[in-house]
Design a protein around this motif. Structure first.
Motif, PDB file in Angstrom:
ATOM      1  N   GLN A   1       1.910   6.349  -7.379  1.00  0.00           N
ATOM      2  CA  GLN A   1       0.569   7.177  -7.119  1.00  0.00           C
ATOM      3  C   GLN A   1       1.568   7.771  -7.463  1.00  0.00           C
ATOM      4  OE1 GLN A   1      -3.149   6.102  -5.376  1.00  0.00           O
ATOM      5  NE2 GLN A   1      -3.171   4.168  -6.329  1.00  0.00           N
ATOM      6  N   ASP A   2       2.185   9.012  -6.192  1.00  0.00           N
ATOM      7  CA  ASP A   2       1.811   9.820  -5.688  1.00  0.00           C
ATOM      8  C   ASP A   2       3.187  10.793  -7.302  1.00  0.00           C
ATOM      9  OD1 ASP A   2       0.561  10.626  -3.871  1.00  0.00           O
ATOM     10  OD2 ASP A   2       2.548  10.497  -2.471  1.00  0.00           O
TER      11      ASP A   2
ATOM     12  N   LYS B   1       1.445   3.667  -3.309  1.00  0.00           N
ATOM     13  CA  LYS B   1       0.755   5.118  -3.266  1.00  0.00           C
ATOM     14  C   LYS B   1       1.877   6.135  -3.259  1.00  0.00           C
ATOM     15  CE  LYS B   1      -0.426   8.784   0.831  1.00  0.00           C
ATOM     16  NZ  LYS B   1      -0.155   9.872  -0.740  1.00  0.00           N
TER      17      LYS B   1
ATOM     18  N   GLN C   1       1.171  -1.226   0.096  1.00  0.00           N
ATOM     19  CA  GLN C   1      -0.247   0.109   0.429  1.00  0.00           C
ATOM     20  C   GLN C   1       0.834   1.430   0.514  1.00  0.00           C
ATOM     21  OE1 GLN C   1      -3.013  -0.766   3.369  1.00  0.00           O
ATOM     22  NE2 GLN C   1      -4.202  -1.605   1.744  1.00  0.00           N
TER      23      GLN C   1
END
Length: 156
Positions: free
Chosen positions: A65-66, A62, A58
Protein backbone atom coordinates in the motif's frame (compact mmCIF):
# COMPACT_ATOMS: atom_id res chain seq x y z
CA UNK A 1 12.54 38.65 -26.60
CA UNK A 2 14.17 35.31 -25.74
CA UNK A 3 15.64 33.18 -28.50
CA UNK A 4 13.69 30.07 -29.48
CA UNK A 5 15.09 26.81 -28.14
CA UNK A 6 15.78 24.26 -30.89
CA UNK A 7 13.99 20.92 -30.56
CA UNK A 8 17.05 18.72 -31.26
CA UNK A 9 19.02 19.52 -28.13
CA UNK A 10 19.91 17.24 -25.26
CA UNK A 11 19.12 17.69 -21.59
CA UNK A 12 22.84 18.03 -20.92
CA UNK A 13 23.44 20.67 -23.58
CA UNK A 14 20.51 22.73 -22.31
CA UNK A 15 21.71 22.48 -18.70
CA UNK A 16 25.21 23.58 -19.75
CA UNK A 17 23.94 26.46 -21.91
CA UNK A 18 23.67 28.87 -19.00
CA UNK A 19 19.87 29.12 -19.04
CA UNK A 20 18.46 29.99 -15.64
CA UNK A 21 14.96 28.55 -16.21
CA UNK A 22 13.23 25.87 -18.24
CA UNK A 23 12.01 27.22 -21.60
CA UNK A 24 8.20 27.30 -21.64
CA UNK A 25 8.08 24.96 -24.67
CA UNK A 26 9.45 22.19 -22.42
CA UNK A 27 7.09 22.79 -19.47
CA UNK A 28 3.91 20.71 -19.57
CA UNK A 29 2.24 22.88 -16.91
CA UNK A 30 2.34 26.49 -16.01
CA UNK A 31 5.18 26.46 -13.49
CA UNK A 32 3.27 28.82 -11.21
CA UNK A 33 0.49 26.22 -10.95
CA UNK A 34 2.78 23.47 -9.62
CA UNK A 35 2.39 22.64 -5.96
CA UNK A 36 5.49 23.11 -3.88
CA UNK A 37 5.82 20.71 -1.00
CA UNK A 38 6.90 22.27 2.24
CA UNK A 39 9.86 20.24 3.57
CA UNK A 40 8.19 20.32 6.98
CA UNK A 41 5.03 18.70 5.58
CA UNK A 42 6.46 15.78 3.68
CA UNK A 43 9.54 13.78 2.91
CA UNK A 44 10.37 11.50 0.01
CA UNK A 45 8.66 8.15 0.61
CA UNK A 46 10.98 5.37 1.79
CA UNK A 47 10.17 1.80 0.74
CA UNK A 48 11.86 -1.03 2.63
CA UNK A 49 12.37 -3.79 0.05
CA UNK A 50 12.94 -6.41 2.76
CA UNK A 51 9.31 -5.98 3.87
CA UNK A 52 8.09 -6.95 0.39
CA UNK A 53 9.45 -10.44 1.03
CA UNK A 54 8.24 -10.60 4.61
CA UNK A 55 6.42 -13.71 5.80
CA UNK A 56 4.11 -11.46 7.84
CA UNK A 57 1.08 -10.71 5.62
CA UNK A 58 0.32 -7.47 7.50
CA UNK A 59 3.82 -6.08 6.92
CA UNK A 60 3.68 -7.15 3.28
CA UNK A 61 0.24 -5.62 2.76
CA UNK A 62 1.26 -2.32 4.37
CA UNK A 63 4.43 -1.94 2.32
CA UNK A 64 2.53 -2.70 -0.91
CA UNK A 65 0.00 0.00 0.00
CA UNK A 66 2.86 2.40 0.84
CA UNK A 67 4.50 1.61 -2.51
CA UNK A 68 1.26 2.31 -4.38
CA UNK A 69 0.76 5.58 -2.52
CA UNK A 70 4.36 6.66 -3.21
CA UNK A 71 3.89 6.02 -6.93
CA UNK A 72 0.54 7.82 -7.08
CA UNK A 73 1.38 10.81 -4.92
CA UNK A 74 5.09 11.33 -5.58
CA UNK A 75 5.99 9.40 -8.73
CA UNK A 76 9.18 8.11 -7.09
CA UNK A 77 10.56 6.80 -3.80
CA UNK A 78 13.77 5.86 -2.01
CA UNK A 79 14.28 2.09 -1.92
CA UNK A 80 16.24 0.74 1.06
CA UNK A 81 17.37 -2.75 2.11
CA UNK A 82 17.50 -3.87 -1.54
CA UNK A 83 20.78 -5.75 -1.20
CA UNK A 84 22.82 -3.65 -3.65
CA UNK A 85 26.10 -2.65 -2.04
CA UNK A 86 27.04 0.99 -1.51
CA UNK A 87 30.27 0.47 -3.47
CA UNK A 88 28.43 -0.93 -6.50
CA UNK A 89 25.94 1.97 -6.44
CA UNK A 90 28.81 4.48 -6.21
CA UNK A 91 30.68 2.82 -9.09
CA UNK A 92 27.56 2.89 -11.28
CA UNK A 93 26.84 6.55 -10.46
CA UNK A 94 30.47 7.51 -11.15
CA UNK A 95 30.36 5.57 -14.43
CA UNK A 96 27.11 7.19 -15.51
CA UNK A 97 28.60 10.60 -14.76
CA UNK A 98 31.52 9.60 -16.97
CA UNK A 99 29.09 8.56 -19.70
CA UNK A 100 27.30 11.89 -19.40
CA UNK A 101 30.63 13.65 -19.87
CA UNK A 102 31.35 11.84 -23.17
CA UNK A 103 30.99 13.85 -26.35
CA UNK A 104 27.70 13.62 -28.26
CA UNK A 105 29.60 11.78 -31.01
CA UNK A 106 30.80 9.11 -28.55
CA UNK A 107 27.31 8.73 -27.11
CA UNK A 108 25.86 8.21 -30.60
CA UNK A 109 27.69 4.86 -30.71
CA UNK A 110 25.01 3.65 -28.29
CA UNK A 111 22.05 5.10 -30.20
CA UNK A 112 19.42 2.38 -30.32
CA UNK A 113 17.64 1.41 -33.50
CA UNK A 114 15.15 -0.95 -31.93
CA UNK A 115 13.26 -0.98 -28.64
CA UNK A 116 14.74 -4.38 -27.74
CA UNK A 117 18.39 -3.44 -28.35
CA UNK A 118 20.38 -4.49 -25.28
CA UNK A 119 21.86 -1.02 -24.84
CA UNK A 120 19.98 2.06 -26.00
CA UNK A 121 20.81 5.72 -25.61
CA UNK A 122 18.04 7.92 -26.87
CA UNK A 123 17.20 11.57 -27.16
CA UNK A 124 13.50 11.93 -27.79
CA UNK A 125 11.88 15.22 -28.70
CA UNK A 126 8.29 15.05 -29.88
CA UNK A 127 6.56 18.27 -30.76
CA UNK A 128 2.89 18.58 -29.91
CA UNK A 129 1.15 21.87 -30.66
CA UNK A 130 2.60 23.82 -27.74
CA UNK A 131 4.70 21.51 -25.55
CA UNK A 132 7.71 19.38 -26.47
CA UNK A 133 7.91 15.91 -24.96
CA UNK A 134 11.57 15.66 -24.09
CA UNK A 135 13.71 12.91 -22.63
CA UNK A 136 17.31 11.87 -22.80
CA UNK A 137 17.96 8.39 -21.41
CA UNK A 138 20.17 5.35 -21.33
CA UNK A 139 18.68 1.86 -21.06
CA UNK A 140 20.73 -1.30 -20.44
CA UNK A 141 19.27 -4.79 -20.15
CA UNK A 142 20.53 -6.64 -17.07
CA UNK A 143 18.46 -9.83 -17.21
CA UNK A 144 18.77 -12.61 -18.19
CA UNK A 145 22.24 -11.44 -19.29
CA UNK A 146 24.05 -8.34 -18.06
CA UNK A 147 24.64 -5.81 -20.86
CA UNK A 148 26.38 -2.55 -20.19
CA UNK A 149 28.53 0.10 -21.85
CA UNK A 150 32.13 -0.42 -22.83
CA UNK A 151 32.90 3.23 -22.11
CA UNK A 152 33.82 5.01 -20.08
CA UNK A 153 36.23 2.34 -18.84
CA UNK A 154 35.33 0.79 -15.52
CA UNK A 155 31.58 1.16 -16.01
CA UNK A 156 30.78 -2.30 -17.32
Amino acid sequence: MAAAVPIEITVKSLSESGLKSIPSCFASKNLQDLEVIDPQEGTIPIIDFSLLTSSDPQHKSKIIQDLGRACEEWGFFLLINHGVSESLMKNIMDGLKGFSDLSDEEKREFQGNHVMDHITRSVFNADSKKVHCWRDFLKCFAHPEFHFLNKPTGLG
